[in-house]
Structure formats: structure tokens, C-alpha cells
Design an enzyme around this catalytic site. Structure first.
Site, mmCIF file in Angstrom:
data_model
loop_
_atom_site.group_PDB
_atom_site.id
_atom_site.type_symbol
_atom_site.label_atom_id
_atom_site.label_comp_id
_atom_site.label_asym_id
_atom_site.label_seq_id
_atom_site.Cartn_x
_atom_site.Cartn_y
_atom_site.Cartn_z
ATOM 1 N N ASP A 224 -10.411 3.455 1.574
ATOM 2 C CA ASP A 224 -10.691 2.966 2.935
ATOM 3 C C ASP A 224 -11.541 3.962 3.723
ATOM 4 O O ASP A 224 -12.398 3.580 4.503
ATOM 5 C CB ASP A 224 -9.380 2.711 3.701
ATOM 6 C CG ASP A 224 -8.823 1.329 3.413
ATOM 7 O OD1 ASP A 224 -9.585 0.456 2.945
ATOM 8 O OD2 ASP A 224 -7.620 1.112 3.653
ATOM 9 N N LYS B 288 0.804 -1.235 0.000
ATOM 10 C CA LYS B 288 0.000 0.000 0.000
ATOM 11 C C LYS B 288 0.837 1.285 0.000
ATOM 12 O O LYS B 288 0.383 2.310 -0.486
ATOM 13 C CB LYS B 288 -0.952 0.014 1.204
ATOM 14 C CG LYS B 288 -2.146 -0.916 1.060
ATOM 15 C CD LYS B 288 -3.089 -0.706 2.232
ATOM 16 C CE LYS B 288 -4.324 -1.565 2.147
ATOM 17 N NZ LYS B 288 -5.315 -1.214 3.163
ATOM 18 N N ASN C 79 -4.872 2.097 -1.978
ATOM 19 C CA ASN C 79 -5.462 0.751 -1.991
ATOM 20 C C ASN C 79 -6.218 0.445 -3.275
ATOM 21 O O ASN C 79 -6.713 -0.663 -3.453
ATOM 22 C CB ASN C 79 -6.373 0.522 -0.765
ATOM 23 C CG ASN C 79 -7.717 1.204 -0.908
ATOM 24 O OD1 ASN C 79 -7.853 2.172 -1.648
ATOM 25 N ND2 ASN C 79 -8.708 0.705 -0.204
HETATM 26 P P1 NAP Z 1 -0.679 -1.597 11.686
HETATM 27 O O1 NAP Z 1 -0.243 -0.481 10.798
HETATM 28 O O2 NAP Z 1 0.220 -2.752 11.904
HETATM 29 O O3 NAP Z 1 -1.007 -0.925 13.118
HETATM 30 C C1 NAP Z 1 -1.319 -1.737 14.223
HETATM 31 C C2 NAP Z 1 -1.836 -0.880 15.382
HETATM 32 O O4 NAP Z 1 -2.236 -1.776 16.427
HETATM 33 C C3 NAP Z 1 -0.762 0.044 15.997
HETATM 34 O O5 NAP Z 1 -1.386 1.202 16.494
HETATM 35 C C4 NAP Z 1 -0.220 -0.812 17.148
HETATM 36 O O6 NAP Z 1 0.311 -0.062 18.222
HETATM 37 C C5 NAP Z 1 -1.498 -1.496 17.616
HETATM 38 N N1 NAP Z 1 -1.203 -2.756 18.317
HETATM 39 C C6 NAP Z 1 -0.720 -3.900 17.773
HETATM 40 N N2 NAP Z 1 -0.566 -4.841 18.747
HETATM 41 C C7 NAP Z 1 -0.963 -4.256 19.909
HETATM 42 C C8 NAP Z 1 -1.042 -4.719 21.257
HETATM 43 N N3 NAP Z 1 -0.679 -5.963 21.601
HETATM 44 N N4 NAP Z 1 -1.515 -3.869 22.202
HETATM 45 C C9 NAP Z 1 -1.897 -2.600 21.865
HETATM 46 N N5 NAP Z 1 -1.841 -2.108 20.610
HETATM 47 C C10 NAP Z 1 -1.372 -2.932 19.633
HETATM 48 O O7 NAP Z 1 -2.063 -2.219 11.199
HETATM 49 P P2 NAP Z 1 -3.206 -1.510 10.318
HETATM 50 O O8 NAP Z 1 -2.882 -1.690 8.884
HETATM 51 O O9 NAP Z 1 -3.415 -0.137 10.857
HETATM 52 O O10 NAP Z 1 -4.471 -2.449 10.609
HETATM 53 C C11 NAP Z 1 -5.045 -2.541 11.896
HETATM 54 C C12 NAP Z 1 -6.263 -3.461 11.848
HETATM 55 O O11 NAP Z 1 -7.265 -2.874 11.012
HETATM 56 C C13 NAP Z 1 -5.979 -4.847 11.248
HETATM 57 O O12 NAP Z 1 -6.662 -5.803 12.042
HETATM 58 C C14 NAP Z 1 -6.620 -4.788 9.873
HETATM 59 O O13 NAP Z 1 -7.080 -6.054 9.433
HETATM 60 C C15 NAP Z 1 -7.798 -3.867 10.134
HETATM 61 N N6 NAP Z 1 -8.279 -3.181 8.907
HETATM 62 C C16 NAP Z 1 -9.584 -3.362 8.553
HETATM 63 C C17 NAP Z 1 -10.066 -2.734 7.411
HETATM 64 C C18 NAP Z 1 -11.509 -2.938 7.012
HETATM 65 O O14 NAP Z 1 -11.819 -2.743 5.840
HETATM 66 N N7 NAP Z 1 -12.394 -3.290 7.928
HETATM 67 C C19 NAP Z 1 -9.233 -1.905 6.643
HETATM 68 C C20 NAP Z 1 -7.892 -1.727 7.042
HETATM 69 C C21 NAP Z 1 -7.426 -2.386 8.186
HETATM 70 P P3 NAP Z 1 1.886 0.330 18.284
HETATM 71 O O15 NAP Z 1 2.020 1.622 17.536
HETATM 72 O O16 NAP Z 1 2.139 0.446 19.726
HETATM 73 O O17 NAP Z 1 2.647 -0.806 17.635
#
Ligand code: NAP
Length: 276
Positions: free
Chosen positions: A102, A66, A87
Site C-alpha cells: 500500500d 489484513k 496485503n
Molecule cells: P479504518 O481502519 O476503518 O479507519 C477509518 C478512519 O476514518 C478512522 O481514522 C476513523 O476515525 C475515521 N472516520 C470514520 N468515520 C468517520 C466520521 N464520521 N468522521 C470522522 N472520521 C471518521 O479504515 P481504513 O482501512 O484506514 O480505510 C480508510 C479509507 O481508505 C477507506 O475508504 C478505504 O477504502 C480507503 N483505502 C484506499 C486505498 C487505496 O488503494 N486507494 C487503500 C487502503 C484504504 P476514528 O478513529 O475516530 O474512528
């Protein structure tokens, strides 16, 4: 001639996009195809060369590409630039244009599931400051929602994100949730907590106003522990599957010239794939 579209990622087998777009192609009786293509990072430039031949009218981009596709697109719209991720690709006249749907998916989901949700809404809490959080912040700001309180495990990451965004966004740690909650009529989880049933520790949803809406963009499982907790307290909830479905609409319309509907049958069809 068959109009072709794709989703690229690495790996890509898990993607639900072929099911979503395939359902709409069949529904509208189009001479069209949508395929999942595994493209490793090193093969991305060659894939863009292939795109410029006009073989595809466009497609979706997922993890881990992305951000990397930015440099390869011939143009990227300002919205995708502010979100920092592309995306959706649209190919026209041998040029590849990048956008991000998104934020539209997030808004479309809430508008459908909780009509009027943003009317008069001021303070909102956003949990998580990763890639998805940017699109959610842009979406909330497009509805003039603020102040926004951004809570993240790693505070510096949230501070960096807030500094890059315009508008009133304050930063705190997850431990501050209970103190901020009484003012917030919207809570959005954008973090990966909730995936595979993982849960937040120490968030007391009883601190939220009784008319607060809690939404999670994590959709596997569909009912995350956060949503289950909110539901058991009588709060309104919206799950994340609708966002996935609604973000697909603008791409389909651009590639195939028909604006598809997100209906209950599609929701149920994709939901069934989340159960195994
Ligand atoms: P990402 O860039 O990897 O970011 C992950 C986030 O989660 C960060 O803020 C991280 O905090 C936090 N995190 C991870 N493990 C944690 C823990 N054990 N305790 C507390 N905080 C934690 O991921 P992303 O791309 O933003 O995606 C996040 C979620 O959104 C995924 O599950 C994805 O599947 C979902 N999503 C859904 C859609 C949809 O269409 N519904 C679209 C996009 C994404 P730190 O900064 O502290 O690491």
C-alpha cells in the site's frame, strides 16, 4: 502450467483486483490466472495449508484478513510489520511470505500524478488514524517528510498510532485543521470520510498555502467532496484510484515475473466500474 494468483477477502465480490490483474495478464499474453476467493475468517488457516501445496504463486489479502494473516505467514517483512498489515502474499518453496504494497502504491500514485511532489516538503497533514493511515505515515517518512500532523476524530486512536511510529508526528483533532493548515503543503485524507460522498465539516481549505497538494486515498467516488473543494480553490489534487492500481504492481511482478505498467487505459477501465 498456468501460474495462479488470487485475492482473498470476506466478502470479496466488490474487489477490483481481478479486473486490474486480468487486464495485465491479457496485455502480456501470460499463461496465468487471478481469481477472487471468498474466505471466511474461520477458513483462513485451511486456506494457508492449501497455499503451502504450491497451487498458487501468491495473492492479495483484503478486509477483514489484513491483520489476521500475520500469524499464519511463515515470514513477514519488516515493512509490513511496521505498517501492521499484510496485503500481498508470495509463495516460494512451500513457504508463505507476507508484505505490504500500500505504501508503494501511495508513493507511485503521487510520483506519477504530481512529479516532484515531495521535494522540499516539510509539514504534512494526515487526516484519519485507521489501518490505511499507518501505510501513509510510513510512506511519508520514507521520503523524509515531517513534521507530520495527524488529525483524527478520536484523538486517543491517533495518539496511540503516533506513539507506535517513529519520527516527528504530532496529534490534534479535526477542529485544529484551520490552525495547522497555513504550514502544510500536503494534505492526505486516509479516513473513510468521502466514501459515498460524505464530507468533513469545518475544514477551511482557504487556510492552506496556494501551492498545497490535496490527495485522498478514498476512490469511490473518485472525486470526493474534499478533492472537489480543493480543486475549486485552485489547489493541486490527486485522487485515490492510482494508489489502488500502483499497489498492485509489485505483487504482479513477484507472481508472474513481469513488471506491469499503470496506464491511462487501465485507469479508465477501473474508473468505469466506480460509476455504478
Ligand atoms: P479504518 O481502519 O476503518 O479507519 C477509518 C478512519 O476514518 C478512522 O481514522 C476513523 O476515525 C475515521 N472516520 C470514520 N468515520 C468517520 C466520521 N464520521 N468522521 C470522522 N472520521 C471518521 O479504515 P481504513 O482501512 O484506514 O480505510 C480508510 C479509507 O481508505 C477507506 O475508504 C478505504 O477504502 C480507503 N483505502 C484506499 C486505498 C487505496 O488503494 N486507494 C487503500 C487502503 C484504504 P476514528 O478513529 O475516530 O474512528
Amino acid at each position: 502450467m498456468t501460474t495462479k494468483a488470487f485475492v482473498i477477502g470476506h466478502p470479496i465480490a466488490h474487489s477490483r483486483s481481478p479486473l486490474i490483474h486480468g487486464t495485465w495478464i491479457a496485455q502480456h499474453g501470460l499463461d496465468a490466472s487471478y481469481e477472487a476467493i471468498d474466505v471466511a475468517p474461520a477458513a483462513l488457516p485451511a486456506f494457508f495449508d492449501r497455499l503451502r501445496t504450491g497451487e498458487f504463486s501468491g495473492g492479495n489479502v483484503t478486509i477483514p484478513h489484513k491483520e489476521a494473516v500475520f500469524a499464519l505467514c511463515d515470514s513477514v517483512d519488516p515493512l509490513a510489520t511496521s505498517i501492521g498489515a499484510v496485503n500481498t502474499l508470495v509463495v516460494q518453496g512451500g513457504q508463505v511470505h507476507g508484505t505490504n504494497t500500500d505504501y508503494l502504491g501511495f508513493l507511485g500514485n503521487l510520483d506519477a500524478a504530481a512529479p516532484g511532489w515531495s521535494t522540499g516538503l516539510e509539514t504534512a497533514i494526515v487526516l484519519g488514524a485507521g489501518g490505511a493511515a499507518r501505510a501513509i505515515l510510513v510512506a511519508l517518512q520514507s521520503r523524509n517528510i515531517g513534521p507530520i500532523v495527524l488529525l483524527n476524530r478520536t484523538r486517543e486512536t491517533a495518539e496511540k498510532l503516533a506513539a507506535e511510529m517513529a519520527g516527528p508526528i504530532s496529534v490534534a483533532s479535526l477542529d485544529d485543521f484551520n490552525a495547522v493548515a497555513p504550514l502544510a503543503r500536503l494534505v492526505v485524507n486516509t479516513s473513510s470520510i468521502g466514501m459515498h460522498g460524505t464530507r468533513f465539516e469545518g475544514l477551511d481549505l482557504a487556510c492552506l498555502p496556494p501551492d498545497a497538494l490535496v490527495t485522498d486515498i478514498v476512490y469511490a467516488p473518485l472525486e470526493t467532496p474534499l478533492l472537489a473543494d480543493a480543486k475549486s480553490r485552485g489547489l493541486k489534487t490527486v485522487d485515490g484510484l492510482g494508489m489502488l492500481l500502483h499497489q498492485a504492481v509489485p505483487g504482479f511482478a513477484a507472481w508472474f515475473g513481469v513488471r506491469p505498467e499503470v496506464d491511462q487505459a487501465l485507469y479508465a477501465k477501473v474508473e468505469a466500474t466506480l460509476r455504478h
